[in-house]
Design a protein around this motif. Structure first.
Motif, PDB file in Angstrom:
ATOM      1  N   ASP A   8      11.935 -23.792  28.764  1.00  0.00           N
ATOM      2  CA  ASP A   8      12.320 -23.777  29.950  1.00  0.00           C
ATOM      3  C   ASP A   8      13.881 -23.373  30.254  1.00  0.00           C
ATOM      4  O   ASP A   8      14.211 -23.277  31.262  1.00  0.00           O
ATOM      5  CB  ASP A   8      12.336 -25.229  30.802  1.00  0.00           C
ATOM      6  CG  ASP A   8      13.448 -26.361  30.106  1.00  0.00           C
ATOM      7  OD1 ASP A   8      14.284 -25.750  29.405  1.00  0.00           O
ATOM      8  OD2 ASP A   8      13.373 -27.318  30.703  1.00  0.00           O
ATOM      9  N   ASP A   9      14.292 -22.874  28.895  1.00  0.00           N
ATOM     10  CA  ASP A   9      15.678 -22.384  28.760  1.00  0.00           C
ATOM     11  C   ASP A   9      15.898 -20.869  29.296  1.00  0.00           C
ATOM     12  O   ASP A   9      16.847 -20.410  29.375  1.00  0.00           O
ATOM     13  CB  ASP A   9      16.372 -22.473  27.539  1.00  0.00           C
ATOM     14  CG  ASP A   9      16.540 -24.129  27.120  1.00  0.00           C
ATOM     15  OD1 ASP A   9      16.813 -24.934  28.257  1.00  0.00           O
ATOM     16  OD2 ASP A   9      16.589 -24.547  25.960  1.00  0.00           O
ATOM     17  N   GLU A  37      16.952 -19.614  33.408  1.00  0.00           N
ATOM     18  CA  GLU A  37      16.905 -20.860  32.983  1.00  0.00           C
ATOM     19  C   GLU A  37      16.064 -21.767  34.035  1.00  0.00           C
ATOM     20  O   GLU A  37      16.531 -21.437  35.242  1.00  0.00           O
ATOM     21  CB  GLU A  37      18.211 -21.376  32.714  1.00  0.00           C
ATOM     22  CG  GLU A  37      18.019 -22.980  32.164  1.00  0.00           C
ATOM     23  CD  GLU A  37      19.252 -23.510  31.397  1.00  0.00           C
ATOM     24  OE1 GLU A  37      20.303 -22.796  31.394  1.00  0.00           O
ATOM     25  OE2 GLU A  37      19.225 -24.861  31.185  1.00  0.00           O
ATOM     26  N   SER A  39      15.639 -25.311  33.373  1.00  0.00           N
ATOM     27  CA  SER A  39      15.852 -26.537  32.768  1.00  0.00           C
ATOM     28  C   SER A  39      15.625 -27.608  34.249  1.00  0.00           C
ATOM     29  O   SER A  39      16.197 -27.353  35.029  1.00  0.00           O
ATOM     30  CB  SER A  39      16.852 -26.830  32.154  1.00  0.00           C
ATOM     31  OG  SER A  39      17.088 -26.266  30.708  1.00  0.00           O
ATOM     32  N   ASN A  93      13.943 -26.694  22.988  1.00  0.00           N
ATOM     33  CA  ASN A  93      14.928 -27.002  24.191  1.00  0.00           C
ATOM     34  C   ASN A  93      16.345 -27.197  23.522  1.00  0.00           C
ATOM     35  O   ASN A  93      16.420 -27.850  22.501  1.00  0.00           O
ATOM     36  CB  ASN A  93      14.457 -28.056  24.918  1.00  0.00           C
ATOM     37  CG  ASN A  93      15.157 -28.280  26.262  1.00  0.00           C
ATOM     38  OD1 ASN A  93      15.302 -26.999  27.070  1.00  0.00           O
ATOM     39  ND2 ASN A  93      15.967 -29.348  26.361  1.00  0.00           N
ATOM     40  N   THR A 107      10.319 -28.378  29.314  1.00  0.00           N
ATOM     41  CA  THR A 107       9.985 -27.975  28.220  1.00  0.00           C
ATOM     42  C   THR A 107       8.790 -29.024  28.027  1.00  0.00           C
ATOM     43  O   THR A 107       7.700 -28.261  27.639  1.00  0.00           O
ATOM     44  CB  THR A 107      10.983 -28.517  27.139  1.00  0.00           C
ATOM     45  OG1 THR A 107      12.370 -27.905  27.428  1.00  0.00           O
ATOM     46  CG2 THR A 107      10.721 -28.268  25.876  1.00  0.00           C
TER      47      THR A 107
HETATM   48 MN    MN Z   1      16.041 -26.755  28.881  1.00  0.00          MN
END
Ligand code: MN
Length: 260
Positions: A8-9, A37, A39, A93, A107
């Motif tokens: 997720d980054d 990103e 997050s 992550n 993540t």
């Molecule tokens: Mn993240």
């Protein structure tokens, strides 16, 4: 073994490259990750517009694609593109995903999307401070965890957190202590009021939980399940407040169906 990797980054995160390096010791790797990103996106999927992907040669020698979507989108699209996937890995992550934080985690959602598709998903996270994580230290521990989990095929969804310099590995449960969400007002340069959403760190931990393991310097490995049903509460209300069709909601049977 065909291993799909997401995060997720964003596709250019050093954590994703570290995870891909370790995964390549275990099988064939395909990277499908968000182009920016994502997050704290949780398990959002994109349904109101089509997704596109582009090849990302910067990740060579790995075959990598960046997607204009969420972590869960990337796993859904990657599994579709690749046809057969044996294992989905998410991370590593930059930031821990422990306790109630897993509800917001993109993540973990990528790994959870794998479980929703009937695949195996494992999420990896590590704290960040003022410096980047030392992935050279973490990579052998990721390999140890994969050795452990590849041999446990009945674990469909696992959340792994690595402390900065691990001393060992332990099985954990999710810390369910509550935290207070912080809403912190600030003013922008034009005097307009804005708000940061943040999390207040908790004092103390429950032994055996993910937060406790991380405080002990241990790699935390938490088996998760998709079934959110409160089975004790269901059994109680069925007993104490039976409704119109008593045979419809059978707690024990429901467990079998959702766990399979
Ligand atoms: Mn993240």
């Amino acid at each position: 073994m065909r291993i799909l990797i997401a995060n997720d980054d964003g596709i250019y995160s050093p954590g994703l490259a570290a995870l891909a390096r370790v995964a390549a010791e275990f099988g064939e790797v395909l990277i499908v990750a968000p182009d920016v990103e994502q997050s704290s996106m949780g398990h959002a999927i994109t349904h109101s517009r089509p997704l596109s992907y582009r090849h990302s040669p910067l990740l060579a020698p790995f075959d990598a694609y960046r997607v204009n979507g969420t972590p869960a989108d990337c796993v859904a699209l990657g599994a579709f593109m690749w046809g057969h996937v044996d294992l989905v890995l998410s991370g590593i992550n930059l930031g821990p995903n422990i306790g109630h934080g897993i509800w917001h985690s993109g993540t973990l959602a990528a790994a959870k999307q794998a479980a929703l598709l009937g695949l195996r998903g494992i999420a990896f996270s590590t704290p960040t401070g003022r410096t980047e994580p030392d992935f050279a230290v973490l990579e052998p521990w990721v390999a140890r965890v994969l050795d452990l989990l590849v041999a446990q095929p009945e674990l469909h969804l696992v959340n792994v957190n690595l402390p900065p310099d691990p001393k060992g590995i332990c099985w954990t449960s999710v810390s369910v202590r509550h935290y207070d969400g912080i809403v912190s007002p600030i003013d922008d340069p034009y005097g307009r009021r804005l708000h940061w959403l943040a999390v207040k760190p908790l004092e103390g931990t429950e032994p055996g939980t993910d937060r406790w393991a991380m405080q002990q310097g241990q790699v935390s490995v938490t088996p998760l399940r998709l079934d959110l049903t409160d089975h004790a509460a269901l059994a109680r209300v069925q007993r104490e407040s039976p409704l119109d069709a008593p045979g419809m909601a059978r707690g024990a049977d429901a467990v079998d169906e959702t766990e399979g």
